[in-house]
Design a protein around this motif. Sequence first.
Motif, PDB file in Angstrom:
ATOM      1  N   VAL A  46       0.835  -1.204   0.000  1.00 25.51           N
ATOM      2  CA  VAL A  46       0.000   0.000   0.000  1.00 25.51           C
ATOM      3  C   VAL A  46       0.869   1.254   0.000  1.00 25.51           C
ATOM      4  O   VAL A  46       0.572   2.225  -0.708  1.00 25.51           O
ATOM      5  CB  VAL A  46      -0.984  -0.021   1.193  1.00 25.51           C
ATOM      6  N   LEU A  47       1.959   1.227   0.747  1.00 25.98           N
ATOM      7  CA  LEU A  47       2.875   2.372   0.722  1.00 25.98           C
ATOM      8  C   LEU A  47       3.470   2.556  -0.669  1.00 25.98           C
ATOM      9  O   LEU A  47       3.568   3.683  -1.169  1.00 25.98           O
ATOM     10  CB  LEU A  47       3.991   2.179   1.751  1.00 25.98           C
ATOM     11  N   ALA A  48       3.850   1.450  -1.308  1.00 26.50           N
ATOM     12  CA  ALA A  48       4.395   1.537  -2.666  1.00 26.50           C
ATOM     13  C   ALA A  48       3.339   2.041  -3.638  1.00 26.50           C
ATOM     14  O   ALA A  48       3.627   2.853  -4.526  1.00 26.50           O
ATOM     15  CB  ALA A  48       4.920   0.175  -3.111  1.00 26.50           C
ATOM     16  N   PHE A  49       2.103   1.599  -3.467  1.00 28.70           N
ATOM     17  CA  PHE A  49       1.026   2.021  -4.364  1.00 28.70           C
ATOM     18  C   PHE A  49       0.799   3.527  -4.271  1.00 28.70           C
ATOM     19  O   PHE A  49       0.757   4.221  -5.293  1.00 28.70           O
ATOM     20  CB  PHE A  49      -0.270   1.281  -4.024  1.00 28.70           C
ATOM     21  N   TRP A  50       0.654   4.051  -3.049  1.00 30.13           N
ATOM     22  CA  TRP A  50       0.381   5.475  -2.913  1.00 30.13           C
ATOM     23  C   TRP A  50       1.597   6.320  -3.274  1.00 30.13           C
ATOM     24  O   TRP A  50       1.451   7.424  -3.801  1.00 30.13           O
ATOM     25  CB  TRP A  50      -0.117   5.808  -1.513  1.00 30.13           C
ATOM     26  N   ALA A  51       2.799   5.821  -3.012  1.00 28.21           N
ATOM     27  CA  ALA A  51       4.000   6.550  -3.431  1.00 28.21           C
ATOM     28  C   ALA A  51       4.132   6.553  -4.945  1.00 28.21           C
ATOM     29  O   ALA A  51       4.675   7.491  -5.523  1.00 28.21           O
ATOM     30  CB  ALA A  51       5.239   5.926  -2.803  1.00 28.21           C
ATOM     31  N   LEU A  52       3.615   5.527  -5.583  1.00 21.64           N
ATOM     32  CA  LEU A  52       3.658   5.443  -7.043  1.00 21.64           C
ATOM     33  C   LEU A  52       2.598   6.339  -7.679  1.00 21.64           C
ATOM     34  O   LEU A  52       2.880   7.078  -8.625  1.00 21.64           O
ATOM     35  CB  LEU A  52       3.444   3.988  -7.465  1.00 21.64           C
ATOM     36  N   HIS A  53       1.388   6.294  -7.158  1.00 16.83           N
ATOM     37  CA  HIS A  53       0.287   7.041  -7.765  1.00 16.83           C
ATOM     38  C   HIS A  53       0.243   8.509  -7.337  1.00 16.83           C
ATOM     39  O   HIS A  53      -0.202   9.349  -8.117  1.00 16.83           O
ATOM     40  CB  HIS A  53      -1.049   6.363  -7.439  1.00 16.83           C
ATOM     41  N   HIS A  54       0.645   8.801  -6.131  1.00 19.47           N
ATOM     42  CA  HIS A  54       0.638  10.177  -5.627  1.00 19.47           C
ATOM     43  C   HIS A  54       1.920  10.425  -4.834  1.00 19.47           C
ATOM     44  O   HIS A  54       1.891  10.488  -3.596  1.00 19.47           O
ATOM     45  CB  HIS A  54      -0.591  10.426  -4.742  1.00 19.47           C
TER      46      HIS A  54
END
Length: 172
Positions: A46-54
């Motif tokens: 989830v941290l990677a996802f949000w760092a990737l998208h925003h």
Amino acid sequence: MIMPRGQQLLMPVKPGFIVFSIALVFLLSLLPLGGFVWMPDLLMMVLAFWALHHPHRLGMGVAFVLGLGVDVQQTALLGQHALTYVLVVYASQRASRRMMWFSPLTQALQVLPMFAGAHLLQMLIRMVAGGMFPGFSVALAPVLETLLWPLLSAVLLAPQRRAPDADSNRPL
């Protein structure tokens, strides 16, 4: 930025949803699930996802604090998860402009080396501190995280796919 053909324009994400999703997954990571080495690290995903998208909405300080919390809960070497989460967030932020052009399936293949490196780093830190080699089942965790990436993308992007104002012609 020109949208790729066929890709839906997303609504802006609400900061409260980012905080809610990270808090929920952090609380789930605190559950005693047996501590299997092959379990996917959902908080890291989830941290990677949000760092990737925003990348501008999630800082490395948040990843560091959450990593310390996971270290304390799992009685791991203090800073092990914190270092790993910071490096994953950094790598995700650096790759965000390039990876946003790809579908979640293609993104999953590109985050596999990042997840594998994170688990390898955690294993090396544990072994340097005097831990035992956990076995080759540790290689299963990044594969499971890669397989879960499209599902995670669909779930976390679902609130952004809603219509700006619902009416009878647009049921979503």
